[in-house]
Write a protein that holds these residues in place. Structure first.
Motif, mmCIF file in Angstrom:
data_model
loop_
_atom_site.group_PDB
_atom_site.id
_atom_site.type_symbol
_atom_site.label_atom_id
_atom_site.label_comp_id
_atom_site.label_asym_id
_atom_site.label_seq_id
_atom_site.Cartn_x
_atom_site.Cartn_y
_atom_site.Cartn_z
ATOM 1 N N MET A 1 0.846 -1.192 0.000
ATOM 2 C CA MET A 1 0.000 0.000 0.000
ATOM 3 C C MET A 1 0.881 1.241 0.000
ATOM 4 S SD MET A 1 -3.147 0.982 -0.077
ATOM 5 C CE MET A 1 -4.014 -0.506 0.441
ATOM 6 N N THR A 2 0.596 2.170 -0.891
ATOM 7 C CA THR A 2 1.391 3.393 -0.997
ATOM 8 C C THR A 2 1.104 4.325 0.165
ATOM 9 O OG1 THR A 2 1.329 3.248 -3.410
ATOM 10 C CG2 THR A 2 1.954 5.366 -2.458
ATOM 11 N N LYS A 3 2.171 4.848 0.763
ATOM 12 C CA LYS A 3 2.058 5.822 1.839
ATOM 13 C C LYS A 3 2.495 7.190 1.304
ATOM 14 C CE LYS A 3 1.238 2.859 5.332
ATOM 15 N NZ LYS A 3 0.077 2.927 6.250
ATOM 16 N N TYR A 4 1.675 8.191 1.561
ATOM 17 C CA TYR A 4 1.940 9.549 1.090
ATOM 18 C C TYR A 4 2.283 10.435 2.284
ATOM 19 C CZ TYR A 4 -0.593 7.744 -2.963
ATOM 20 O OH TYR A 4 -1.007 6.979 -4.040
ATOM 21 N N GLY A 5 3.477 11.039 2.244
ATOM 22 C CA GLY A 5 3.917 11.884 3.340
ATOM 23 C C GLY A 5 3.991 13.343 2.924
ATOM 24 N N PHE A 6 3.517 14.241 3.772
ATOM 25 C CA PHE A 6 3.547 15.677 3.508
ATOM 26 C C PHE A 6 4.350 16.377 4.602
ATOM 27 C CE2 PHE A 6 -0.017 14.224 1.107
ATOM 28 C CZ PHE A 6 -0.141 15.102 0.035
ATOM 29 N N ILE A 7 5.479 16.952 4.210
ATOM 30 C CA ILE A 7 6.261 17.770 5.132
ATOM 31 C C ILE A 7 5.844 19.211 4.881
ATOM 32 C CG2 ILE A 7 8.550 18.448 5.915
ATOM 33 C CD1 ILE A 7 9.636 15.835 4.844
ATOM 34 N N GLY A 24 -10.103 8.076 -2.610
ATOM 35 C CA GLY A 24 -10.206 6.769 -1.981
ATOM 36 C C GLY A 24 -8.998 6.337 -1.168
ATOM 37 N N VAL A 25 -7.967 7.170 -1.098
ATOM 38 C CA VAL A 25 -6.806 6.838 -0.266
ATOM 39 C C VAL A 25 -7.233 6.874 1.201
ATOM 40 C CG1 VAL A 25 -4.503 7.595 0.462
ATOM 41 C CG2 VAL A 25 -5.171 7.746 -1.951
ATOM 42 N N GLN A 26 -6.838 5.869 1.937
ATOM 43 C CA GLN A 26 -7.186 5.808 3.356
ATOM 44 C C GLN A 26 -6.426 6.868 4.145
ATOM 45 O OE1 GLN A 26 -9.608 3.653 4.694
ATOM 46 N NE2 GLN A 26 -9.947 3.400 2.487
ATOM 47 N N ALA A 27 -7.101 7.466 5.117
ATOM 48 C CA ALA A 27 -6.469 8.512 5.923
ATOM 49 C C ALA A 27 -5.204 8.018 6.603
ATOM 50 C CB ALA A 27 -7.460 9.038 6.962
ATOM 51 N N THR A 28 -5.177 6.763 6.994
ATOM 52 C CA THR A 28 -4.016 6.206 7.681
ATOM 53 C C THR A 28 -2.832 5.976 6.745
ATOM 54 O OG1 THR A 28 -5.054 4.028 7.440
ATOM 55 C CG2 THR A 28 -5.289 5.135 9.571
#
Length: 255
Positions: A1-7, A24-28
């Motif tokens: 599952m792809t994780k998206y990080g925002f700095i 549809g990306v899960q908040a987690t």
């Protein structure tokens, strides 16, 4: 599952996060790092608040979304591996980003605010990404709207039209609405009419093979009331006013 990080969690980061959630990306699967607002976003949207380095270590895609003048200070304390790095930092070139992050897996982007509803336009410039990261970037932008590969010297005009353009469209809708109010419509009714008219017209142009000029001519019969209005816009130098606004925007921006 792809994780998206925002700095960084400014307005554009929030718009992109909203777009990801709507797609549809899960908040987690969305990670945020900001000394002032990350915990609030975690409480509001259910995303995960982490320290910058922990976020990088956990993410497949890292979005740099802090103030441009903070680039060196923030990246000096961080280590990037082979994650895809996406920058939304205005005025920071691809070469500057690569130097600051010590990574070539980076894309410079310029999104507009419509990413929040998955209808965004995203200009991008990148070097030669590894195939998995190139694929990740395509998937990321598809969730938010449409992307276009531009040279960096074209970012300024893109920003003037796509970035500032929504404000100009909102102003036009407000003017149409006010005309309706001035002629007896309620504010709610006038705003709805103006908004739906602009929305429908844009959708018609987007789905047609005709040019904007051709569609304009189809609506405006010779000698009719619409043509009278268009003639008045010409007399008031409407096109020139738009060109001047774009020019002023470009001269002000440093991209």
């Amino acid at each position: 599952m792809t994780k998206y990080g925002f700095i960084g969690t400014g307005n554009m980061a929030k718009a992109m996060i909203q777009g990801l959630l709507k797609s549809g990306v899960q908040a987690t699967d969305i990670l945020v790092s900001s000394p002032r607002s990350a915990s609030k976003l975690a409480d509001t949207w259910g995303v995960l608040a982490l320290s910058p380095q922990a976020l990088i270590d956990e993410s497949n895609v890292v979005v740099l979304a802090f103030l441009p003048n903070q680039l060196t200070r923030i990246t000096n304390e961080l280590h990037f591996d082979q994650q895809l790095i996406i920058s939304v930092l205005a005025g920071i070139s691809l070469s500057e980003l690569q130097e600051a992050t010590h990574s070539t897996e980076i894309v410079r982007t310029l999104p507009n605010v419509n990413v929040a509803i998955n209808q965004g336009l995203i200009a991008f410039a990148s070097g030669q990404l590894m195939a998995p990261n190139a694929q990740l970037f395509g998937q990321f932008t598809e969730k938010l709207g449409e992307s276009t590969d531009l040279s960096e010297d074209q970012f300024t005009i893109f920003s003037a039209i796509a970035g500032s353009g929504p404000a100009f469209v909102f102003k036009y809708i407000k003017a149409l609405s006010q005309a309706g109010i001035n002629n007896g419509l309620s504010e709610e009714v006038a705003t709805n009419i103006a908004t739906k008219t602009v929305l429908g017209s844009a959708m018609m142009l987007a789905s047609s093979d005709a040019t904007a000029q051709e569609l304009e001519d189809k609506v405006a019969s010779p000698g009719g009331s619409t043509r009278a209005g268009l003639d008045d816009l010409d007399a008031e130098n409407f096109d020139d006013a738009v060109k001047h606004a774009i020019k002023a925007t470009m001269q002000h921006k440093h991209l």
